[in-house]
Design a protein around this motif. Structure first.
Motif, PDB file in Angstrom:
ATOM      1  N   GLN A   2      45.539 -17.748 -14.243  1.00 24.37           N
ATOM      2  CA  GLN A   2      45.497 -17.675 -12.580  1.00 24.37           C
ATOM      3  C   GLN A   2      44.248 -16.722 -12.263  1.00 24.37           C
ATOM      4  O   GLN A   2      44.005 -15.867 -12.819  1.00 24.37           O
ATOM      5  N   PRO A   3      43.622 -16.992 -10.879  1.00 23.66           N
ATOM      6  CA  PRO A   3      42.741 -16.196 -10.339  1.00 23.66           C
ATOM      7  C   PRO A   3      43.146 -14.780 -10.057  1.00 23.66           C
ATOM      8  O   PRO A   3      44.189 -14.581  -9.346  1.00 23.66           O
ATOM      9  N   ASN A   4      42.183 -13.801 -10.333  1.00 20.29           N
ATOM     10  CA  ASN A   4      42.768 -12.350  -9.718  1.00 20.29           C
ATOM     11  C   ASN A   4      41.826 -11.929  -8.903  1.00 20.29           C
ATOM     12  O   ASN A   4      40.522 -12.262  -8.791  1.00 20.29           O
ATOM     13  N   TRP A   5      42.072 -11.042  -8.193  1.00 19.70           N
ATOM     14  CA  TRP A   5      41.198 -10.291  -7.206  1.00 19.70           C
ATOM     15  C   TRP A   5      41.771  -9.004  -7.276  1.00 19.70           C
ATOM     16  O   TRP A   5      42.664  -8.581  -7.285  1.00 19.70           O
ATOM     17  N   THR A  23      52.191 -16.975   1.379  1.00 19.83           N
ATOM     18  CA  THR A  23      52.334 -17.409   0.323  1.00 19.83           C
ATOM     19  C   THR A  23      51.484 -17.632  -0.731  1.00 19.83           C
ATOM     20  O   THR A  23      51.649 -18.338  -1.629  1.00 19.83           O
ATOM     21  N   LEU A  24      50.328 -17.384  -0.303  1.00 18.58           N
ATOM     22  CA  LEU A  24      48.945 -17.553  -1.281  1.00 18.58           C
ATOM     23  C   LEU A  24      49.059 -16.659  -2.564  1.00 18.58           C
ATOM     24  O   LEU A  24      48.434 -16.997  -3.608  1.00 18.58           O
ATOM     25  N   VAL A  25      49.993 -15.573  -2.498  1.00 20.37           N
ATOM     26  CA  VAL A  25      49.948 -14.745  -3.469  1.00 20.37           C
ATOM     27  C   VAL A  25      51.091 -14.853  -4.460  1.00 20.37           C
ATOM     28  O   VAL A  25      51.965 -14.995  -4.275  1.00 20.37           O
ATOM     29  N   SER A  26      50.648 -14.583  -5.912  1.00 21.46           N
ATOM     30  CA  SER A  26      51.880 -14.771  -6.719  1.00 21.46           C
ATOM     31  C   SER A  26      52.244 -13.428  -7.597  1.00 21.46           C
ATOM     32  O   SER A  26      53.121 -13.062  -7.647  1.00 21.46           O
ATOM     33  N   PHE A  43      46.273 -14.692  -6.778  1.00 19.04           N
ATOM     34  CA  PHE A  43      46.507 -15.746  -6.208  1.00 19.04           C
ATOM     35  C   PHE A  43      46.937 -17.060  -6.719  1.00 19.04           C
ATOM     36  O   PHE A  43      46.633 -17.140  -8.061  1.00 19.04           O
ATOM     37  N   LYS A  44      47.632 -17.947  -6.065  1.00 21.07           N
ATOM     38  CA  LYS A  44      48.037 -19.179  -6.733  1.00 21.07           C
ATOM     39  C   LYS A  44      47.046 -20.023  -7.023  1.00 21.07           C
ATOM     40  O   LYS A  44      46.972 -20.791  -7.907  1.00 21.07           O
ATOM     41  N   ALA A  45      46.209 -20.065  -6.148  1.00 22.71           N
ATOM     42  CA  ALA A  45      44.738 -20.810  -5.991  1.00 22.71           C
ATOM     43  C   ALA A  45      43.671 -20.125  -6.097  1.00 22.71           C
ATOM     44  O   ALA A  45      43.260 -19.047  -5.492  1.00 22.71           O
ATOM     45  N   ALA A  46      42.555 -20.751  -6.984  1.00 26.22           N
ATOM     46  CA  ALA A  46      41.222 -20.029  -6.925  1.00 26.22           C
ATOM     47  C   ALA A  46      40.247 -19.836  -5.475  1.00 26.22           C
ATOM     48  O   ALA A  46      39.733 -18.913  -5.323  1.00 26.22           O
ATOM     49  N   ALA A  47      40.589 -20.981  -4.826  1.00 23.30           N
ATOM     50  CA  ALA A  47      40.001 -21.252  -3.561  1.00 23.30           C
ATOM     51  C   ALA A  47      40.515 -20.144  -2.580  1.00 23.30           C
ATOM     52  O   ALA A  47      39.809 -19.705  -1.704  1.00 23.30           O
ATOM     53  N   ALA A  49      41.716 -16.971  -3.618  1.00 22.75           N
ATOM     54  CA  ALA A  49      41.046 -15.874  -3.997  1.00 22.75           C
ATOM     55  C   ALA A  49      39.634 -15.685  -3.534  1.00 22.75           C
ATOM     56  O   ALA A  49      39.123 -14.716  -2.920  1.00 22.75           O
ATOM     57  N   ALA A  50      38.945 -16.784  -3.714  1.00 24.67           N
ATOM     58  CA  ALA A  50      37.522 -16.686  -3.169  1.00 24.67           C
ATOM     59  C   ALA A  50      37.450 -16.494  -1.626  1.00 24.67           C
ATOM     60  O   ALA A  50      36.481 -15.582  -1.362  1.00 24.67           O
ATOM     61  N   ARG A  51      38.346 -17.226  -0.696  1.00 28.79           N
ATOM     62  CA  ARG A  51      38.541 -16.904   0.615  1.00 28.79           C
ATOM     63  C   ARG A  51      38.750 -15.176   0.753  1.00 28.79           C
ATOM     64  O   ARG A  51      38.201 -14.813   1.753  1.00 28.79           O
ATOM     65  N   CYS A  52      39.688 -14.854   0.222  1.00 30.34           N
ATOM     66  CA  CYS A  52      40.079 -13.551   0.383  1.00 30.34           C
ATOM     67  C   CYS A  52      38.925 -12.593  -0.061  1.00 30.34           C
ATOM     68  O   CYS A  52      38.506 -11.477   0.951  1.00 30.34           O
ATOM     69  N   VAL A  53      38.051 -12.735  -1.154  1.00 27.66           N
ATOM     70  CA  VAL A  53      37.117 -11.816  -1.589  1.00 27.66           C
ATOM     71  C   VAL A  53      35.981 -11.964  -0.409  1.00 27.66           C
ATOM     72  O   VAL A  53      35.353 -10.980   0.256  1.00 27.66           O
ATOM     73  N   GLN A  54      35.809 -13.279   0.168  1.00 25.87           N
ATOM     74  CA  GLN A  54      34.751 -13.456   1.020  1.00 25.87           C
ATOM     75  C   GLN A  54      35.127 -12.640   2.484  1.00 25.87           C
ATOM     76  O   GLN A  54      34.136 -12.400   2.897  1.00 25.87           O
ATOM     77  N   THR A  55      36.287 -12.751   2.802  1.00 28.60           N
ATOM     78  CA  THR A  55      36.987 -12.255   4.288  1.00 28.60           C
ATOM     79  C   THR A  55      37.022 -10.754   4.139  1.00 28.60           C
ATOM     80  O   THR A  55      36.713 -10.111   4.911  1.00 28.60           O
ATOM     81  N   MET A  56      37.434 -10.226   2.883  1.00 32.85           N
ATOM     82  CA  MET A  56      37.864  -8.894   3.032  1.00 32.85           C
ATOM     83  C   MET A  56      36.787  -7.772   2.329  1.00 32.85           C
ATOM     84  O   MET A  56      36.724  -6.755   2.992  1.00 32.85           O
ATOM     85  N   ASN A  57      35.944  -8.563   1.679  1.00 30.35           N
ATOM     86  CA  ASN A  57      34.878  -7.349   1.180  1.00 30.35           C
ATOM     87  C   ASN A  57      34.063  -6.873   2.287  1.00 30.35           C
ATOM     88  O   ASN A  57      33.403  -7.768   3.101  1.00 30.35           O
TER      89      ASN A  57
END
Length: 108
Positions: A2-5, A23-26, A43-47, A49-57
């Motif tokens: 699973q992808p991690n952030w 519901t995106l987070v496991s 996250f349940k899906a890599a996409a 997780a990538a959106r979260c990194v891009q949005t939150m960083n």
């Protein structure tokens, strides 16, 4: 896998993170006592997780700047107490147990 952030921010609350991400987070792991306030979010899906990194960083939360990035798989964010902290904790524990004068078996 699973992808991690992982993110550094201060004091996070897992329920707040879960609510914010629906519901995106496991899984949410808060590294208690870590001075950087590290939280790992799986996250349940890599996409997602990538959106979260891009949005939150780089955003600010509670006047602190968030660092959002993908976990490298190696860094250990767990808190390790110093020998001084351990000695103090053991002394307080013996005091709580009513055994203030005893220094025997302080290691275990």
């Amino acid at each position: 896998m699973q992808p991690n952030w992982a993110g550094r921010e201060g004091t996070w609350r897992t329920d707040g993170i879960r609510r914010a991400s629906n519901t995106l987070v496991s899984k949410v792991t808060v590294f208690e006592r870590n001075r950087d306030g590290v939280v790992a979010v799986r996250f349940k899906a890599a996409a997602d997780a990538a959106r979260c990194v891009q949005t939150m960083n780089g955003r600010f939360f509670d006047r602190r700047r968030i660092e959002a990035f993908f976990f490298d798989g190696k860094t250990d964010y767990r808190y390790r107490e110093s020998e001084e902290e351990q000695t103090h904790r053991m002394k307080e524990w013996r005091k709580f147990l009513g055994d203030e004068g005893s220094e025997s078996d302080a290691d275990g």
